[in-house]
Scaffold this active site. Structure first.
Site, PDB file in Angstrom:
ATOM      1  N   ARG A 142       0.836  -1.289   0.037  1.00 58.39           N
ATOM      2  CA  ARG A 142       0.076   0.017   0.065  1.00 58.39           C
ATOM      3  C   ARG A 142       0.637   0.959  -0.043  1.00 58.39           C
ATOM      4  O   ARG A 142       0.518   2.448  -0.375  1.00 58.39           O
ATOM      5  CB  ARG A 142      -1.078  -0.170   1.078  1.00 58.39           C
ATOM      6  CG  ARG A 142      -2.199  -1.100   0.843  1.00 58.39           C
ATOM      7  CD  ARG A 142      -3.025  -1.057   2.083  1.00 58.39           C
ATOM      8  NE  ARG A 142      -2.487  -1.750   3.240  1.00 58.39           N
ATOM      9  CZ  ARG A 142      -2.257  -3.020   3.589  1.00 58.39           C
ATOM     10  NH1 ARG A 142      -2.831  -3.939   3.005  1.00 58.39           N
ATOM     11  NH2 ARG A 142      -1.421  -3.301   4.602  1.00 58.39           N
ATOM     12  N   GLU A 158       3.720  -6.993  13.103  1.00 60.73           N
ATOM     13  CA  GLU A 158       2.426  -7.166  14.211  1.00 60.73           C
ATOM     14  C   GLU A 158       2.019  -8.595  14.025  1.00 60.73           C
ATOM     15  O   GLU A 158       1.698  -9.138  14.952  1.00 60.73           O
ATOM     16  CB  GLU A 158       1.420  -6.079  14.057  1.00 60.73           C
ATOM     17  CG  GLU A 158       0.372  -6.265  14.917  1.00 60.73           C
ATOM     18  CD  GLU A 158      -0.928  -5.506  14.464  1.00 60.73           C
ATOM     19  OE1 GLU A 158      -0.921  -4.840  13.586  1.00 60.73           O
ATOM     20  OE2 GLU A 158      -1.609  -5.296  15.367  1.00 60.73           O
TER      21      GLU A 158
HETATM   22  P1  AMP Z   1       4.522  -2.998  11.513  1.00 63.67           P
HETATM   23  O1  AMP Z   1       5.942  -3.537  10.931  1.00 63.67           O
HETATM   24  O2  AMP Z   1       4.104  -3.762  12.753  1.00 63.67           O
HETATM   25  O3  AMP Z   1       4.783  -1.357  11.843  1.00 63.67           O
HETATM   26  O4  AMP Z   1       3.521  -3.199  10.587  1.00 63.67           O
HETATM   27  C1  AMP Z   1       3.131  -2.115   9.342  1.00 63.67           C
HETATM   28  C2  AMP Z   1       2.931  -2.842   7.964  1.00 63.67           C
HETATM   29  O5  AMP Z   1       2.247  -3.971   8.228  1.00 63.67           O
HETATM   30  C3  AMP Z   1       2.148  -1.788   6.986  1.00 63.67           C
HETATM   31  O6  AMP Z   1       2.787  -2.131   5.774  1.00 63.67           O
HETATM   32  C4  AMP Z   1       0.908  -2.284   7.186  1.00 63.67           C
HETATM   33  O7  AMP Z   1       0.343  -2.191   5.741  1.00 63.67           O
HETATM   34  C5  AMP Z   1       0.748  -3.751   7.852  1.00 63.67           C
HETATM   35  N1  AMP Z   1      -0.019  -3.835   8.880  1.00 63.67           N
HETATM   36  C6  AMP Z   1       0.298  -3.886  10.160  1.00 63.67           C
HETATM   37  N2  AMP Z   1      -0.792  -4.012  11.095  1.00 63.67           N
HETATM   38  C7  AMP Z   1      -1.816  -3.594  10.545  1.00 63.67           C
HETATM   39  C8  AMP Z   1      -3.378  -3.394  10.439  1.00 63.67           C
HETATM   40  N3  AMP Z   1      -3.731  -3.599  11.858  1.00 63.67           N
HETATM   41  N4  AMP Z   1      -4.062  -3.043   9.463  1.00 63.67           N
HETATM   42  C9  AMP Z   1      -3.435  -2.847   8.437  1.00 63.67           C
HETATM   43  N5  AMP Z   1      -2.278  -2.859   7.829  1.00 63.67           N
HETATM   44  C10 AMP Z   1      -1.437  -3.626   8.968  1.00 63.67           C
END
Ligand code: AMP
Length: 170
Positions: A57, A94
């Protein structure tokens, strides 16, 4: 405009316990999409040489912001997608763990880079992108996101660069 009205919560996607923030309603809404791109462009006009979009995205928003700023777009992708020589960084998600890659010649230097993604959760993804930019000798001007899940504390992984989000769920 309240951008939150155009973000949809999808419970238990892609795994039980995750509330997925779906930005497709926001992308489909002409004024919301324009506001996001205009906000980022106003903040970074004249301050960056390239936008770095994170798969997938981050590509959508990144391309529009790069166009608005009159700069180019570099890509950070999941492993095996980039055809030329790459650098790799590992990171925690996550939900799970993964690797990211960048072309080793993605940008020249000196280069001021705006790292862009749709959402900051735990900060692992953006942290890996920052590592890759620095490996290539770039300067991270900021990490910018449409959405920040502030309660997850992802900013703590990005202590050494400015973090900018348009909507923060604290
Ligand atoms: P992080 O590495 O945990 O900061 O996760 C960020 C990445 O995972 C981004 O590219 C987001 O598109 C995706 N992502 C993580 N958690 C979510 C969520 N709750 N909703 C949508 N996209 C998420």
């Amino acid at each position: 405009m309240d951008l939150r009205e155009h973000i949809r919560d999808i419970p238990d996607f892609p795994k039980p316990g995750i509330i997925f923030k779906d930005i497709t309603p926001m992308l489909a809404h002409a004024e919301a999409l324009k506001q996001i791109i205009d906000d980022f462009a106003a903040e970074y006009r004249g301050k960056v040489d390239i936008v770095l979009g994170i798969e997938s995205r981050g590509f959508i928003v990144g391309a529009a912001v790069a166009y608005a700023l009159g700069v180019g777009l570099a890509l950070v992708r999941k492993p095996g997608k980039l055809p030329s020589d790459t650098y790799v960084a590992e990171y925690d998600l996550e939900y799970g763990s993964d690797k990211l890659e960048i072309h080793s010649d993605a940008f020249g230097h000196p280069c001021r880079v705006l790292v862009l993604d749709d959402l900051l959760a735990t900060g692992g993804t953006a942290g890996a992108a920052v590592q890759l930019v620095r490996k290539l000798g770039g300067e991270v001007v900021a990490c910018a996101f449409i959405i920040e899940l502030g309660f997850l504390g992802g900013r703590a992984k990005l202590v050494d660069c400015p973090v900018h989000s348009l909507v923060n769920y604290e």
